[in-house]
Structures are given as structure tokens and as C-alpha cells.
Design a protein around this motif. Structure first.
Motif, PDB file in Angstrom:
ATOM      1  N   ASP A  77      -7.119   3.569  -0.177  1.00  0.00           N
ATOM      2  CA  ASP A  77      -7.296   3.728   1.271  1.00  0.00           C
ATOM      3  C   ASP A  77      -8.471   2.899   1.787  1.00  0.00           C
ATOM      4  OD1 ASP A  77      -5.139   5.453   1.445  1.00  0.00           O
ATOM      5  OD2 ASP A  77      -6.361   7.256   1.225  1.00  0.00           O
ATOM      6  N   ILE A  78      -9.469   2.690   0.944  1.00  0.00           N
ATOM      7  CA  ILE A  78     -10.672   1.965   1.351  1.00  0.00           C
ATOM      8  C   ILE A  78     -10.457   0.449   1.349  1.00  0.00           C
ATOM      9  CG2 ILE A  78     -13.050   1.426   0.662  1.00  0.00           C
ATOM     10  CD1 ILE A  78     -13.220   4.290  -0.439  1.00  0.00           C
ATOM     11  N   LEU A  79      -9.672  -0.053   0.394  1.00  0.00           N
ATOM     12  CA  LEU A  79      -9.495  -1.493   0.240  1.00  0.00           C
ATOM     13  C   LEU A  79      -8.848  -2.137   1.467  1.00  0.00           C
ATOM     14  CD1 LEU A  79      -8.248  -1.759  -3.438  1.00  0.00           C
ATOM     15  CD2 LEU A  79     -10.402  -2.616  -2.522  1.00  0.00           C
ATOM     16  N   LYS A 120      -7.918   7.296  -3.228  1.00  0.00           N
ATOM     17  CA  LYS A 120      -9.015   7.139  -2.264  1.00  0.00           C
ATOM     18  C   LYS A 120      -9.466   5.684  -2.199  1.00  0.00           C
ATOM     19  CE  LYS A 120     -10.765  11.828  -2.686  1.00  0.00           C
ATOM     20  NZ  LYS A 120     -11.803  12.697  -3.257  1.00  0.00           N
ATOM     21  N   GLN A 121      -9.554   5.043  -3.355  1.00  0.00           N
ATOM     22  CA  GLN A 121      -9.960   3.639  -3.382  1.00  0.00           C
ATOM     23  C   GLN A 121      -8.931   2.754  -2.694  1.00  0.00           C
ATOM     24  OE1 GLN A 121     -12.997   2.451  -4.513  1.00  0.00           O
ATOM     25  NE2 GLN A 121     -13.350   4.650  -4.494  1.00  0.00           N
ATOM     26  N   TYR A 152      -8.773   9.643  -7.388  1.00  0.00           N
ATOM     27  CA  TYR A 152      -9.796   8.629  -7.168  1.00  0.00           C
ATOM     28  C   TYR A 152      -9.156   7.291  -6.797  1.00  0.00           C
ATOM     29  CZ  TYR A 152     -13.417   5.218  -8.203  1.00  0.00           C
ATOM     30  OH  TYR A 152     -14.292   4.171  -8.124  1.00  0.00           O
ATOM     31  N   ARG A 200       0.847  -1.201   0.000  1.00  0.00           N
ATOM     32  CA  ARG A 200       0.000   0.000   0.000  1.00  0.00           C
ATOM     33  C   ARG A 200       0.883   1.252   0.000  1.00  0.00           C
ATOM     34  NH1 ARG A 200      -5.315   0.170   1.796  1.00  0.00           N
ATOM     35  NH2 ARG A 200      -4.972  -1.768   2.929  1.00  0.00           N
TER      36      ARG A 200
END
Length: 128
Positions: A83-85, A80-81, A77, A18
Motif C-alpha cells: 500500500d505504501i509503494l 502494508k508495504q 506486513y 497492485r
């Protein structure tokens, strides 16, 4: 006979990967911002030149700057995705070309079946 096939490379998301992906996003983001600034500078420089159509220069440069700004939005975008995964998710990060041996009598379905390489923290853990 050998054929060339595109094989996706998937990366399993960990804290290390990450951070590496975020770093790559940041580098691309900074590069695109630099390109936008450079294009704006070049645009102003050309607009001041005599004998050059300001509208044409503005149209061409606006198109290129707009394209890069769209890429910047897409990177935001994706970040942000990311960070969500959750950790353990598989992300398709790359494609590589592979040579596949095809012989007479081979089952075509097996030859063209989906293949992929799975990487975790820089190590190949599966080649399926």
C-alpha cells in the motif's frame, strides 16, 4: 555447454498489478487461516485419543500452527508495504530458471552478469 541459472522476475507496480498482488496475498492469507483451523481441529482430535501423549501432540501442533501464524504476520506486513509503494516501483515477484549457453572463449563476467525479466501488467517489457 549449457548451464542453468536462476533469473529474477520483477513486476512494475501499477494499479492493476497492485490489485492482483493483493488478491494473491488474500488467497494465501485465507489458506493459512484454514490450515491453522484444521491443525487445531486435528490437535484436539488426537489429544482425545487414548495412549497419545497430550504434551507431545500439543508441542508438535503448536510448532506448525506457530509457523503458519508467523507467515500470516509476514503477509500482513507485505500488504502494508504494498500500500505504501508508489506506482512504477519494481517488485521481485518470482524466480525462473534459464538456460545459458557457455562456449570456450566467452567472458565469464558476461555469462554470470545479473539478468532479470521485467513485467508490466502481464507483458514482458525488458529482459536484461
Amino acid at each position: 555447454m549449457q548451464i542453468i541459472r536462476t533469473v529474477p522476475v520483477k513486476q512494475i507496480l501499477t494499479e492493476t498489478s497492485r490489485a492482483q498482488i493483493k488478491e494473491k496475498f488474500d488467497e494465501r492469507y485465507q489458506r493459512l487461516e484454514r490450515e491453522c483451523r484444521q491443525l487445531s481441529f486435528e490437535q484436539k482430535k488426537l489429544e482425545r485419543k487414548p495412549g497419545v501423549s497430550r504434551q507431545e501432540v500439543e508441542r508438535r501442533f503448536s510448532k506448525e500452527i506457530g509457523r503458519r501464524k508467523d507467515q500470516l504476520k509476514w503477509l500482513e506486513y507485505q500488504r502494508k508495504q504494498l500500500d505504501i509503494l508508489p506506482d512504477g516501483s519494481e517488485l521481485e515477484t518470482d524466480d525462473v530458471q534459464a538456460l545459458i549457453e557457455v562456449e570456450e572463449g566467452d567472458q565469464w563476467e558476461q555469462v554470470i552478469q545479473d539478468r532479470q525479466i521485467v513485467v508490466e501488467d502481464g507483458k514482458v517489457i525488458r529482459a536484461r
